[in-house]
Enzyme design. Structure first.
Site, PDB file in Angstrom:
ATOM      1  N   ASP A 286       0.419 -13.341  -5.955  1.00 14.85           N
ATOM      2  CA  ASP A 286      -0.798 -12.572  -5.723  1.00 14.85           C
ATOM      3  C   ASP A 286      -0.640 -11.224  -6.425  1.00 14.85           C
ATOM      4  O   ASP A 286       0.417 -10.887  -6.977  1.00 14.85           O
ATOM      5  CB  ASP A 286      -1.053 -12.422  -4.219  1.00 14.85           C
ATOM      6  CG  ASP A 286      -2.530 -12.208  -3.912  1.00 14.85           C
ATOM      7  OD1 ASP A 286      -3.288 -11.780  -4.811  1.00 14.85           O
ATOM      8  OD2 ASP A 286      -2.936 -12.454  -2.764  1.00 14.85           O
ATOM      9  N   TYR A 287      -1.668 -10.434  -6.372  1.00 19.90           N
ATOM     10  CA  TYR A 287      -1.793  -9.176  -7.122  1.00 19.90           C
ATOM     11  C   TYR A 287      -0.632  -8.230  -6.811  1.00 19.90           C
ATOM     12  O   TYR A 287      -0.504  -7.750  -5.688  1.00 19.90           O
ATOM     13  CB  TYR A 287      -3.122  -8.534  -6.740  1.00 19.90           C
ATOM     14  CG  TYR A 287      -3.720  -7.595  -7.729  1.00 19.90           C
ATOM     15  CD1 TYR A 287      -4.801  -7.976  -8.504  1.00 19.90           C
ATOM     16  CD2 TYR A 287      -3.230  -6.314  -7.882  1.00 19.90           C
ATOM     17  CE1 TYR A 287      -5.388  -7.101  -9.412  1.00 19.90           C
ATOM     18  CE2 TYR A 287      -3.799  -5.426  -8.778  1.00 19.90           C
ATOM     19  CZ  TYR A 287      -4.875  -5.821  -9.545  1.00 19.90           C
ATOM     20  OH  TYR A 287      -5.452  -4.952 -10.441  1.00 19.90           O
TER      21      TYR A 287
END
Length: 760
Positions: A286-287
């Site tokens: 994820d980010y």
């Protein structure tokens, strides 16, 4: 030049194969990728593992720069959240014409519940219990997104959530593992179709692996801690179902799992995902999840990047940890070239399966982009699905449906806002094309009724809190005084025959980083509703929310409540379809709604305790509260209709089930005893009475959405097999155990009829 000739030769030789949208055999893919990787430098291989963000839609707090230069150097494997086929085509040209090896990029986006045609948020979508509709929503999302250049979606989100304080409950499918697994299969099938190489399918990304939906205190990104037994019985089934359905990629979660962040957790990413479940796609973080492991206390950027690669992560989203540290880690013996090769191969395989080596521009057809997005046909489907998602919680004296006559007052801060209709995580939405509820009601009643409108209040009194609750273009704060808005609402209400109050959450009050500690109606709206109630006029609450909230006060004080969640781009027209009886509400909750926040976490499939509550509340030294009973306000599976349904006495085909391939049939007659043709969602639950570990008081094991005309009776039949009775024991063995079982059937998890059988 040699690589370019090879690519051209392969493209020409496989043209016929790809024109039929058939994926070439794996031997061909292996030969191609072996040859390509033989030409790649270590730096170019690492470049394939790098996923920066670019474009006009940016999530998170970081933004990679100098992306074009990195693409030319072979330092980028893909980009995400760039919208528009023309823009994507131009950037793809940089990769395939200006980089040394001409390797195409993969373009991804958060296509969560639709592209420009927005469907209900995933939680609302789950309230349909309609797998065909859910699959169709993903199919249309893929059709529109691929027409605009997107070949990869960061969906479905399959995090089970039992704590509605967590804002991302809105993005998942509720609290149940069985239903979550069914939805997982439907979503993956809808996105990916039968062949990823077709230009109208896109690769799914299962997220967030794993357990992201169970943070302490319901606070986003917070610590998650649970036993493996709980993981595998409640939280893992939906992820596993998506893998079995062929999902091409998996995204790591932000939280720790057994003390180790998911992005660096080898047990999770390799032992479970690849060794146990045989996943053969690629894993993306994820980010900035890799760099966030620094704050988790796992080391500096080089250390956490090595930890992630060694754990089995293939692609680094935004953190630039792989790009900037892996060469040094190879030189220092902290990671192996073999593991980098493995990760690179997985990324290249994904691009090959998507047909990008055959035609890097196959998702960038500008003619498709103009004619396939937000079409009348897609909007009609979205409107119909949205209507199926609404849950009628209360309807005293059949106040609903409303007649298109007389004077109707529409009041409330959610009544006239286009941007808040689609719901959170609708990043490709075009708000100006969507109708507010007020605009839809104007169209619905035409000149048959007199419709008046007043906002009545802001979302809440606290302007700073409202600003935090209406981000990303959803701002709706009114500059008038609270008294001025309330007085206007009361004038409108006094002259009306019925009041429709559009209240609840704005779309960004749920979603990522939107946790709430208080789930009651916001103060300004509660005061508005209190004042409206004093008029003595009948009031219908049209209630917007992206989670289970506390509606005890509303249930006690208002005769009709329609929970519309967030219905997407066609929410306004769909709400009117149901309000005025053109369609009958049929949605049912996939979350348990508590009476107060202190009951949380509250879920239907809990374990029994050694001191169950046997009398009425309160009983000392039994499991209960001093100040509230144990029961929810609305149970899992609950939802009313404009009609009524009668359930006959259920029957079993046998009272014994052979554990070696046998099956039982549970049948029940369901009759529409009311005045409207309608759908009913019939639910079946099972309880294992004695086990080697304590077993839940009930578990959903089947459901069927059945359409019944007025007066019609249909027999609904469920099949029970030994496979349905399996669970993970303390040793994480997935098996069933002989003994006594209860099977229950009814309209929700509370109102059930019970039978018994024995598994032999």
């Amino acid at each position: 030049m040699q690589t370019k000739k090879y690519l051209l030769t392969l493209a020409l030789s496989s043209m016929a194969l790809f024109s039929t949208a058939a994926t070439p055999p794996k031997t061909d893919m292996k030969t191609f990728i072996d040859d390509l990787m033989g030409k790649m430098t270590l730096e170019e291989k690492i470049g394939q593992l790098n996923l920066p963000v670019s474009g006009d839609i940016v999530t998170g707090q970081a933004k990679s720069s100098n992306v074009a230069e990195k693409i030319k150097k072979g330092q980028v494997g893909g980009l995400f959240n760039l919208k528009g086929a023309a823009q994507i085509r131009e950037i793809q040209k940089v990769a395939v014409e200006q980089s040394r090896l001409k390797i195409p990029l993969i373009f991804g986006m958060d296509v969560i519940h639709g592209y420009e045609t927005i469907f209900p948020i995933p939680l609302s979508l789950s309230w349909t219990w309609n797998m065909d509709a859910i699959r169709q929503s993903a199919r249309i999302a893929a059709q529109e997104a691929t027409a605009d250049g997107i070949a990869w979606t960061f969906s479905p989100m399959l995090d089970i959530s039992r704590d509605p304080r967590w804002g991302r409950m809105s993005e998942g499918n509720g609290e149940d593992p069985y239903l979550g697994a069914e939805i997982a299969r439907a979503m993956v099938k809808g996105y990916q179709g039968d062949d990823l190489a077709a230009n109208n399918t896109m690769m799914a990304c299962v997220k967030h692996f794993a357990l992201y939906g169970a943070p302490d205190a319901g606070r986003d990104y917070n610590t998650v801690d649970m036993s493996r037994w709980r993981m595998f019985n409640y939280y893992m089934p939906a992820y596993k179902a998506a893998i079995e359905a062929g999902a091409g990629s998996v995204m790591t979660s932000f939280n720790v799992v057994e003390g180790v962040p998911a992005s660096g957790n080898r047990w999770l990413m390799t032992e479970v995902l690849r060794d146990m479940w045989k996943f053969d796609g690629f894993v993306v973080t994820d980010y900035t999840a890799i760099s966030e492991m620094i704050a988790h206390g796992m080391g500096d950027l080089q250390q956490v990047s090595a930890l992630a690669l060694n754990a089995g992560v293939d692609m680094d989203m935004v953190a630039d940890g792989f790009l900037n540290t892996l060469v040094q880690s190879v030189n220092e013996g902290k990671v192996s070239v073999k593991d980098i090769d493995t990760a690179c191969r997985r990324i290249l395989e994904a691009k090959y399966k998507l047909g990008l080596f055959h035609n890097p521009y196959q998702y960038c057809d500008l003619k498709r982009a103009k004619k396939e997005k937000y079409t009348a046909e897609n909007r009609a489907v979205a409107r119909n699905i949205a209507a199926q998602s609404f849950v009628l919680l209360k309807n005293e004296a059949q106040l609903l449906p409303l007649k298109k006559t007389g004077k109707i007052a529409l009041v409330g801060p959610m009544a006239h806002t286009r941007a808040n209709m689609p719901g959170t995580w609708s990043v490709a939405a075009t708000f100006d094309r969507y109708q507010s509820l007020y605009e839809s009601m104007q169209a619905a009643v035409g000149n048959k009724a007199q419709l008046t409108y007043a906002k009545g209040s802001n979302l809440m009194y606290d302007a700073a809190l409202e600003a935090r609750s209406t981000m990303f273009g959803r701002e709706m704060r009114d500059s008038r005084s609270d008294k001025e808005m309330l007085d206007e609402a009361l004038r409108v209400a006094q002259d009306a025959d019925v009041i429709v109050a559009a209240v609840g959450e704005a779309s960004e009050m749920s979603g990522e980083s939107s946790s709430r500690s208080n789930l009651d109606m916001p103060d300004a709206q509660r005061d508005l509703l209190t004042a409206l109630k004093k008029t003595g006029k009948p009031i219908v609450l049209v209630y917007f929310a992206g989670r289970a909230t506390v509606m005890t006060w509303e249930a006690e004080n208002f005769p009709a409540i329609l929970n519309v969640g967030f219905g997407g781009s066609e929410a306004g027209p769909a709400i009117c379809d149901v309000l005025f009886g053109d369609k009958v509400p049929s949605g049912k909750l996939t979350v348990t709604m508590p009476k107060n926040v202190g009951q949380i976490p509250l879920f239907y499939n809990h374990l029994p305790t050694g001191r169950p509550l046997t009398g009425g509340w309160f009983t000392k030294f039994q499991t209960n509260y001093l100040d509230v009973d144990n029961e929810p306000l609305y149970p899992f599976g609950y939802g009313l209709s404009y009609t009524t349904f009668a359930y006959g006495k259920p029957t079993l085909s046998s009272t014994t089930l052979n554990g070696n391939g046998g099956e039982l049939k549970l049948s029940v007659n369901v009759t529409n005893t009311g005045n409207y043709d309608a759908d009913e969602i019939v639910q079946m639950y099972v309880r294992d009475l004695v086990g080697s570990v304590s077993r839940p008081v009930k578990e959903l094991k089947g459901f069927e959405r059945v359409n019944l005309k007025r007066g019609e009776t249909k027999t609904v039949t469920f099949t029970i097999t030994p496979e349905d009775l399996k669970f993970y024991n303390q040793a994480l063995e997935y098996k069933n155990e002989p003994g006594e079982f209860e099977v229950m059937v009814g309209p929700n998890s509370r109102d059930l009829q019970k039978l018994s059988f024995t598994l032999q």
